[in-house]
Design an enzyme around this catalytic site. Structure first.
Site, PDB file in Angstrom:
ATOM      1  N   ASP A 457       0.830  -1.203   0.000  1.00  0.00           N
ATOM      2  CA  ASP A 457       0.000   0.000   0.000  1.00  0.00           C
ATOM      3  C   ASP A 457       0.861   1.249   0.000  1.00  0.00           C
ATOM      4  O   ASP A 457       0.561   2.224  -0.665  1.00  0.00           O
ATOM      5  CB  ASP A 457      -0.959   0.004   1.194  1.00  0.00           C
ATOM      6  CG  ASP A 457      -0.243  -0.160   2.531  1.00  0.00           C
ATOM      7  OD1 ASP A 457       0.905  -0.664   2.554  1.00  0.00           O
ATOM      8  OD2 ASP A 457      -0.822   0.218   3.567  1.00  0.00           O
ATOM      9  N   ARG A 461       5.141   4.385   6.151  1.00  0.00           N
ATOM     10  CA  ARG A 461       4.669   4.355   7.536  1.00  0.00           C
ATOM     11  C   ARG A 461       4.701   2.933   8.088  1.00  0.00           C
ATOM     12  O   ARG A 461       5.192   2.003   7.436  1.00  0.00           O
ATOM     13  CB  ARG A 461       3.267   4.945   7.621  1.00  0.00           C
ATOM     14  CG  ARG A 461       2.218   4.113   6.938  1.00  0.00           C
ATOM     15  CD  ARG A 461       0.850   4.792   7.042  1.00  0.00           C
ATOM     16  NE  ARG A 461      -0.160   4.010   6.360  1.00  0.00           N
ATOM     17  CZ  ARG A 461      -1.113   4.528   5.597  1.00  0.00           C
ATOM     18  NH1 ARG A 461      -1.177   5.833   5.401  1.00  0.00           N
ATOM     19  NH2 ARG A 461      -2.010   3.755   5.038  1.00  0.00           N
ATOM     20  N   ASP A 462       4.178   2.765   9.287  1.00  0.00           N
ATOM     21  CA  ASP A 462       4.217   1.462   9.950  1.00  0.00           C
ATOM     22  C   ASP A 462       3.141   0.545   9.370  1.00  0.00           C
ATOM     23  O   ASP A 462       2.216   0.130  10.061  1.00  0.00           O
ATOM     24  CB  ASP A 462       4.017   1.645  11.458  1.00  0.00           C
ATOM     25  CG  ASP A 462       2.770   2.453  11.775  1.00  0.00           C
ATOM     26  OD1 ASP A 462       2.108   2.951  10.824  1.00  0.00           O
ATOM     27  OD2 ASP A 462       2.436   2.596  12.964  1.00  0.00           O
ATOM     28  N   GLU A 463       3.276   0.269   8.082  1.00  0.00           N
ATOM     29  CA  GLU A 463       2.284  -0.565   7.414  1.00  0.00           C
ATOM     30  C   GLU A 463       2.979  -1.368   6.313  1.00  0.00           C
ATOM     31  O   GLU A 463       3.403  -2.477   6.544  1.00  0.00           O
ATOM     32  CB  GLU A 463       1.144   0.313   6.868  1.00  0.00           C
ATOM     33  CG  GLU A 463      -0.066  -0.503   6.521  1.00  0.00           C
ATOM     34  CD  GLU A 463      -1.380   0.246   6.689  1.00  0.00           C
ATOM     35  OE1 GLU A 463      -1.382   1.402   7.109  1.00  0.00           O
ATOM     36  OE2 GLU A 463      -2.420  -0.364   6.369  1.00  0.00           O
ATOM     37  N   ASP A 470      -5.473  -2.746  -3.158  1.00  0.00           N
ATOM     38  CA  ASP A 470      -4.634  -1.763  -3.830  1.00  0.00           C
ATOM     39  C   ASP A 470      -4.078  -2.326  -5.136  1.00  0.00           C
ATOM     40  O   ASP A 470      -4.153  -1.696  -6.187  1.00  0.00           O
ATOM     41  CB  ASP A 470      -3.490  -1.311  -2.906  1.00  0.00           C
ATOM     42  CG  ASP A 470      -4.007  -0.729  -1.592  1.00  0.00           C
ATOM     43  OD1 ASP A 470      -4.914  -1.326  -0.980  1.00  0.00           O
ATOM     44  OD2 ASP A 470      -3.492   0.325  -1.161  1.00  0.00           O
ATOM     45  N   TRP A 524     -11.243  -6.012  -2.421  1.00  0.00           N
ATOM     46  CA  TRP A 524      -9.988  -6.510  -1.856  1.00  0.00           C
ATOM     47  C   TRP A 524      -9.884  -8.021  -2.156  1.00  0.00           C
ATOM     48  O   TRP A 524      -8.999  -8.437  -2.882  1.00  0.00           O
ATOM     49  CB  TRP A 524      -9.930  -6.201  -0.357  1.00  0.00           C
ATOM     50  CG  TRP A 524      -9.373  -4.819  -0.089  1.00  0.00           C
ATOM     51  CD1 TRP A 524      -8.168  -4.539   0.473  1.00  0.00           C
ATOM     52  CD2 TRP A 524      -9.982  -3.549  -0.384  1.00  0.00           C
ATOM     53  NE1 TRP A 524      -7.981  -3.168   0.533  1.00  0.00           N
ATOM     54  CE2 TRP A 524      -9.070  -2.545   0.018  1.00  0.00           C
ATOM     55  CE3 TRP A 524     -11.172  -3.141  -0.950  1.00  0.00           C
ATOM     56  CZ2 TRP A 524      -9.342  -1.181  -0.116  1.00  0.00           C
ATOM     57  CZ3 TRP A 524     -11.451  -1.780  -1.096  1.00  0.00           C
ATOM     58  CH2 TRP A 524     -10.543  -0.833  -0.676  1.00  0.00           C
ATOM     59  N   GLU A 737      -2.154   8.868  -1.263  1.00  0.00           N
ATOM     60  CA  GLU A 737      -3.202   7.975  -0.769  1.00  0.00           C
ATOM     61  C   GLU A 737      -4.569   8.642  -0.840  1.00  0.00           C
ATOM     62  O   GLU A 737      -5.559   8.012  -1.203  1.00  0.00           O
ATOM     63  CB  GLU A 737      -2.888   7.606   0.690  1.00  0.00           C
ATOM     64  CG  GLU A 737      -3.940   6.730   1.334  1.00  0.00           C
ATOM     65  CD  GLU A 737      -3.496   6.227   2.694  1.00  0.00           C
ATOM     66  OE1 GLU A 737      -2.681   6.923   3.348  1.00  0.00           O
ATOM     67  OE2 GLU A 737      -3.955   5.146   3.113  1.00  0.00           O
ATOM     68  N   HIS A 758       1.005   6.036  -2.594  1.00  0.00           N
ATOM     69  CA  HIS A 758       0.017   4.962  -2.625  1.00  0.00           C
ATOM     70  C   HIS A 758      -0.431   4.868  -4.084  1.00  0.00           C
ATOM     71  O   HIS A 758      -0.916   5.839  -4.627  1.00  0.00           O
ATOM     72  CB  HIS A 758      -1.201   5.407  -1.800  1.00  0.00           C
ATOM     73  CG  HIS A 758      -1.447   4.635  -0.566  1.00  0.00           C
ATOM     74  ND1 HIS A 758      -0.633   4.713   0.527  1.00  0.00           N
ATOM     75  CD2 HIS A 758      -2.463   3.800  -0.226  1.00  0.00           C
ATOM     76  CE1 HIS A 758      -1.148   3.940   1.492  1.00  0.00           C
ATOM     77  NE2 HIS A 758      -2.259   3.371   1.059  1.00  0.00           N
TER      78      HIS A 758
HETATM   79  C1  BGC Z   1      -4.016   0.902   3.497  1.00  0.00           C
HETATM   80  C2  BGC Z   1      -4.813   0.825   2.226  1.00  0.00           C
HETATM   81  C3  BGC Z   1      -5.604  -0.420   2.336  1.00  0.00           C
HETATM   82  C4  BGC Z   1      -6.593  -0.121   3.414  1.00  0.00           C
HETATM   83  C5  BGC Z   1      -7.654  -1.125   3.604  1.00  0.00           C
HETATM   84  C6  BGC Z   1      -4.971   1.133   4.609  1.00  0.00           C
HETATM   85  O1  BGC Z   1      -4.392   1.299   5.816  1.00  0.00           O
HETATM   86  O2  BGC Z   1      -3.005   1.837   3.431  1.00  0.00           O
HETATM   87  O3  BGC Z   1      -4.244   1.192   1.093  1.00  0.00           O
HETATM   88  O4  BGC Z   1      -6.157  -0.924   1.198  1.00  0.00           O
HETATM   89  O5  BGC Z   1      -5.961   0.165   4.636  1.00  0.00           O
HETATM   90  O6  BGC Z   1      -8.743  -0.519   3.852  1.00  0.00           O
END
Ligand code: BGC
Length: 855
Positions: A457, A461-463, A470, A524, A737, A758
Site C-alpha cells: 500500500d 509508515r508502519d504498514e 490496492d 480486496w 493515498e 500509494h
Molecule cells: C491501506 C490501504 C488499504 C486499506 C484497507 C490502509 O491502511 O493503506 O491502502 O487498502 O488500509 O482498507
C-alpha cells in the site's frame, strides 16, 4: 541475407535464469523483422541436450511448452529457436539461452538452519548478528553455487566480498508456506586453499516489528537463522558441500539495531576487521545453534530480487526552522541514503526521512510509528567512510542530516539509493500536457516505491503491507509499466495458500495477524480473481490461470454463499469505495457509495471473469455455472439498485462507473440513461473527481463507454481539488493515498492515514495508455492490439510504447487543427485493429503504419 531474426528465448518470466524452480520451463521469443505483416507459421526448438522438435506448425511464441525432458536439480540446459513465416521466410537460429535449475527437491537440501545463540539475540529489531565459518577449496573449481535464504534478512559475503546484489534477501513471502531461496554463482569468489563465508542477519519481516498501532514482533518465529548450502564442483569431478549447521560461529557486529520501519544503527568501530575472510580468529565467537527447518517450504524465485536500482543526488539543501539541514532529493522514493563522511571516531551522524515538509520541517506524523531514522557512528580512520544501511528502507523525498562533522558537500557526500524489485521497465507514456506527463511519471514512481519485494500500500509508515485491494485496482497499470508477471505470480501463490488457511482471501498478503481478523471484502478479496485475469490479459500466461483456478473459484463460491439466494452481497464488513473524497479524514470507509452496491457489482463481475477463465481452461460445466451465476447477480443488481429507466438507487460517480463498466445494465436505453446521469454528476461536481479506490480505475472508461470523452478529459485535466492533477500542481512526485493528502493551504491532511505514496488512485494510468495514447490489448498477451486513441482536451500529441510479449508496440498521435496523424508500430507475429475517430476501423499487420484522419 536473412530478413528475420529471433532473439534469444526467455525461460518462463526469468530474465536471469540461474536457479529457476521450473523443471519444464516454458519458452518465449520475439522476432525482429522488417518484413511487413510478418506472422509466424511454424517454429523449431533445439535444446543443448540434442532435443530437437523439428518444424512445429504453430503461431505460438509466448510461453510455449518445454519440448524436452525435465530439468533435474542443478541442471543447466540451453535452448535456441528458429521460426518460419507465413510468407515463406525462415529465420536464423536464435542465440542460445541458458537456464540452470535450482534445488528442485526438498531432499536436495542438506543445510540446516544456523541460528545465532540466544545469548546474542537482542529484542526484535535489535542488533544484526554475524555468522561465519572457514572452509578449504581443495583444488581447481569448475563451478560453485551458493543456495541461500534466511529466517530474517541477510547479506552474505565470501572472502570479504558480498555475494550478489540483492537487497533485503530473501524478501517477504508467506514464510509459513513458502520461503524463497536464491542461487548465486560464486565461482569467482573462491580461491584454492583457505576461504571463509559469513553472513549478517537481521530480523526483517520474520522477527521484526510489522503493523500499525504498535504492530507485532516475532510473527514468524523468535529465532533468526541462515540457511545456506555452498556446493563446489571441482574440475576433477568431485564435489564439496558446505552447509549451515552448528559449526558456524556467531557474534554481534556493527549493526546495533535494524528495523524495517525504524531504521538502522551502525557503529563502525564494532566491525571485526576481516571477519568474512579466511584466517579470522573467531575463537571468542559463539557456536550457532543448528535448528531444524522444513526444506519443503523452500521455493525458487519467479522474478527478480530487490536491488539498488538508481541513485539520486540532492537537488537542494534547505535549512529547517530550527536551523536543521534538510536535503531535498526532488523525488519521493523507497530506498535509503548512502553517505561519505569523515570525522572523529565515535561521532554519530543521524539521518531522518520524510515524504513532505510542513512549515519547512520534516513532516513525520504521517509515518506514525515508523521512526525512519538511521545512525552512523564513525570509525574515525584517516580517510572518508562510506555507509549505507542494508536492512531497512524508507519512503522519503527529504532527509534531515544531524551531526554532520564539518561542512556537508551535497555534490559528493550523500545520495539517495532507490531500492525496489528490479523489474524490467516495459511501458511508457508521454503527451503534450506537462502536468499529465508528470502525473504519469508519478504513477511510475509509486509503482517503484510500492514494490519492495511485494505489492504494498505504501513504503513509508508502519504498514507496508500487501493490501489486496490496492494491487487489484492497480494491476492493469502495473502490468503495462513493468514486467511484473513473475513477481505477481509469486504473490498470488501466497494469496492462494493463505486463502486456504484463513478460509477467505486475506485483506493483505502475506497475511500476519495484527489488529483484526479476516473477513471477505469486495474489491480486496476480488484480487484473487482479477489479478490473475489481468496478468493473463497482459502477459498471455494461461498457466497462471490454471494455477490460480482453485483460488479464483473458492473466492466466487464463498461470495455466492454469502450473497445467498437473492444474490445481493449486503452483509458483513466492507471497505467499500475506500477514500472517496467525501469520506472524512478519520473515516476513510465512509464513502458515498452504498457498500452493498459495490460488493454486488464486484460479485457479478468476478463471476463473469471466472466463467471466462473456466471456459479457457476447458472446465465447461464450471463455465456454464458461473456464467449463469453472473447473469443472476446482474439481475439481482438491477432489481435492487437500478430503476427501469436506468438511474441508480445510489446516485454517485462510483455507482454509475461500476454499473457501466461491469455491464450491469439492461440494454442500450438503460446504458444511455445511466451514462447521461454520470455525465450530469461529474458536471455538477465541476469536473472534480468523486470516486475512491473502487470508482477511480473505472470512471473514465465508464464515461467513454457512453461516448462522453469530453467529460472524461475534463475530469482528467481538472486541477482543482479533488482531482488527479491537483497533487501535481502541489508538487507531488508520487501518487497520494488521499486526493488531498496535502491540503490546499500546504498543510498535511489531519487523517492518521495520510501517505504520499500509494498507487491505487494512479490506476487511471491504464486508461491513459489505452484511450489517451490508444494502445490496448485486444487479445491476451497483446497478440492482437487495439490502436484506438481518442484525442481530447487540449492535448496536441500523446504516445505510448510497450514491450509486449511479441516485441515493441507503440502508438503516437499528433493533432494539428482538425487533422490527426497516428503512427503505430505493430510487433511481428501480431495484428492490430485500428479504430480512429472519423475513420472506418481496419486491421493491419506487423510493421509501422501512419494514418491521417479528420477529427
Ligand atoms: C491501506 C490501504 C488499504 C486499506 C484497507 C490502509 O491502511 O493503506 O491502502 O487498502 O488500509 O482498507
Amino acid at each position: 541475407m536473412t530478413l528475420v531474426h529471433v532473439e534469444a528465448p526467455v525461460f518462463e518470466h526469468h530474465h536471469d535464469p540461474l536457479g529457476i524452480g521450473e523443471s519444464a520451463p516454458r519458452l518465449s521469443w520475439t522476432v525482429a523483422t522488417e518484413l511487413p505483416g510478418w506472422r509466424q507459421q511454424a517454429y523449431e526448438i533445439e535444446l543443448s541436450d540434442g532435443t530437437a522438435t523439428g518444424r512445429v506448425e504453430s503461431a505460438e511464441s509466448v510461453l510455449v511448452p518445454w519440448p524436452g525432458g525435465e530439468l533435474g536439480s542443478r541442471e543447466r540446459r540451453g535452448a535456441r529457436v528458429r521460426v518460419y513465416g507465413r510468407d515463406g521466410s525462415v529465420s536464423d537460429w536464435s542465440p542460445w539461452s541458458w537456464a540452470e535449475a535450482g534445488l528442485l527437491e526438498p531432499a536436495d537440501w542438506t543445510a540446516g538452519a544456523a541460528a545465532p545463540p540466544l545469548e546474542l539475540l537482542g529484542l526484535p529489531d535489535g542488533p544484526a548478528l554475524l555468522l561465519r565459518r572457514d572452509f578449504t577449496v581443495r583444488g581447481p573449481i569448475e563451478r560453485a553455487r551458493l543456495y541461500v535464504t534466511a529466517h530474517g534478512v541477510h547479506e552474505t559475503e565470501i572472502n570479504g566480498r558480498v555475494v550478489g546484489d540483492d537487497v533485503l534477501a530473501p524478501g517477504w513471502t508467506s514464510y509459513g508456506h513458502r520461503l524463497r531461496y536464491r542461487t548465486h554463482d560464486v565461482t569467482d569468489l573462491l580461491t584454492e586453499g583457505a576461504n571463509a563465508i559469513g553472513a549478517t542477519l537481521a530480523d526483517g519481516w520474520y522477527r521484526g516489528r510489522i503493523g500499525f498501532r504498535g504492530g507485532k514482533t516475532d510473527l514468524y518465529g523468535d529465532r533468526t537463522a541462515l540457511i545456506a548450502q555452498l556446493e563446489i564442483a571441482y574440475a576433477d569431478g568431485t564435489t564439496d558441500v558446505l552447509t549451515t549447521d552448528g559449526s558456524w560461529r556467531c557474534a554481534s557486529g556493527p549493526v546495533t539495531a535494524a528495523s524495517l520501519y525504524d531504521g538502522e544503527k551502525y557503529d563502525a568501530r564494532l566491525l571485526p576487521s576481516g571477519w568474512s575472510g579466511p584466517g579470522f580468529d573467531d575463537a571468542a565467537w559463539l557456536p550457532a545453534d543448528a535448528l531444524p527447518h522444513d526444506p519443503a517450504l523452500l521455493v525458487a524465485p519467479t522474478g527478480p530480487p530487490v536491488r539498488r536500482v538508481e541513485t539520486l543526488a540532492p537537488v537542494e539543501v534547505l535549512t529547517g526552522p530550527d536551523g536543521e539541514t534538510i536535503l531535498d532529493f526532488g523525488q519521493n522514493i523507497a530506498g535509503r541514503l548512502r553517505i561519505r563522511v569523515q570525522g572523529p571516531a565515535g561521532h554519530t551522524v543521524t539521518l531522518r526521512h520524510a515524504e513532505v515538509l510542513e512549515n519547512g520541517a520534516l513532516a513525520i506524523r504521517p509515518l506514525r510509528d515508523a521512526a525512519a531514522l538511521d545512525q552512523y557512528t564513525l570509525r574515525g580512520d584517516d580517510g572518508p567512510e562510506e555507509w549505507e544501511p542494508r536492512f531497512t528502507t524508507h519512503g522519503f523525498r527529504y532527509a534531515q542530516v544531524d551531526g554532520w562533522p564539518g561542512e556537508l558537500d551535497p555534490a559528493s557526500d550523500v545520495v539517495a539509493v532507490v531500492c525496489h524489485t528490479d523489474m524490467r521497465r516495459t511501458g511508457d507514456f508521454t503527451c503534450s500536457d506537462p502536468l499529465l506527463s508528470r502525473l504519469h511519471d508519478n504513477v511510475v514512481w509509486s509503482m517503484r516505491g510500492n514494490y519492495v519485494d511485494l505489492p504494498t500500500d505504501c513504503p513509508q509508515r508502519d504498514e507496508r503491507l500487501g493490501w489486496t485491494g490496492d494491487i487489484q485496482v492497480f494491476a492493469p497499470a502495473a502490468a503495462f509499466l513493468f514486467d511484473c508477471s513473475g513477481p505477481l505470480s509469486s504473490w498470488l501463490a501466497d494469496l492462494a495458500v493463505e486463502q486456504v488457511q484463513e478460509g477467505t482471501v486475506p485483506h493483505y498478503v502475506p497475511w500476519v495477524p495484527l489488529l483484526f481478523g479476516n473477513s471477505p471484502t469486495a474489491a480486496w478479496g476480488d484480487a484473487a480473481v482479477l489479478v490473475p485475469w489481468t496478468l493473463y490479459q497482459r502477459f498471455g500466461d494461461l498457466g497462471l490461470l490454471g494455477r490460480q483456478y482453485a483460488s479464483m473459484k473458492a473466492w466466487v463460491d464463498q461470495v455466492a454463499g454469502l450473497a445467498g439466494e437473492n444474490h445481493l452481497w449486503d452483509e458483513g464488513f466492507q471497505f467499500g469505495d475506500w477514500l472517496d473524497p467525501a469520506a472524512p479524514p478519520d473515516n476513510p470507509g465512509k464513502a458515498r457509495t452504498d457498500h452493498a452496491l459495490v460488493a454486488t457489482a464486484y460479485h457479478a463481475h468476478t463471476a463473469a471473469v471466472l466463467a471466462e477463465t473456466a471456459a479457457l481452461l476447458g472446465h465447461d460445466s464450471d463455465a456454464a455455472h458461473y456464467a449463469a451465476l453472473a447473469r443472476e447477480v446482474r439481475e439481482a443488481f438491477r432489481r435492487e439498485f437500478v430503476t427501469p429507466s436506468g438511474r441508480l438507487a445510489c446516485d454517485t460517480q462510483t455507482a454509475y462507473a461500476l454499473a457501466l463498466t461491469y455491464d450491469l445494465l439492461d440494454g442500450a436505453e438503460q446504458r444511455e440513461r445511466a451514462g447521461r446521469r454520470l455525465v450530469e454528476l461529474v458536471d455538477q461536481d465541476d469536473h472534480r473527481i468523486g470516486t475512491g479506490f473502487v470508482g477511480t480505475p473505472l470512471i473514465c472508461d465508464a464515461l467513454c463507454s457512453v461516448g462522453a470523452y469530453d467529460t472524461a478529459y475534463r475530469l482528467l485535466l481538472q486541477r482543482n481539488c479533488p482531482s488527479w492533477l491537483y497533487p501535481v500542481t502541489m508538487g507531488a512526485t508520487t501518487i497520494w493515498e488521499r486526493w488531498d493528502s496535502l491540503l490546499p493551504d500546504g498543510s498535511v491532511n489531519p487523517g492518521e492515514m495520510t501517505s504520499f505514496n500509494h498507487y491505487a488512485l494512479g490506476a487511471v494510468a491504464d486508461w491513459m495508455h489505452r484511450t489517451v495514447a490508444g494502445l490496448a490489448p485486444a487479445a491476451p498477451g497483446y497478440r492482437r492490439l487495439r490502436v484506438a486513441p481518442r484525442p481530447g482536451g487540449d492535448l496536441t500529441h500523446a504516445s505510448a510504447r510497450l514491450d509486449t510479449p511479441y516485441g515493441l508496440a507503440s502508438v503516437s498521435w499528433e493533432r494539428d487543427g482538425e487533422t490527426l496523424t497516428v503512427t503505430a508500430t505493430v510487433p511481428p507475429g501480431t495484428v492490430a485493429e485500428v479504430d480512429l475517430p472519423g475513420a472506418i476501423p481496419q486491421e493491419v499487420g506487423a510493421g509501422t503504419h501512419t494514418f491521417t484522419t479528420t477529427v
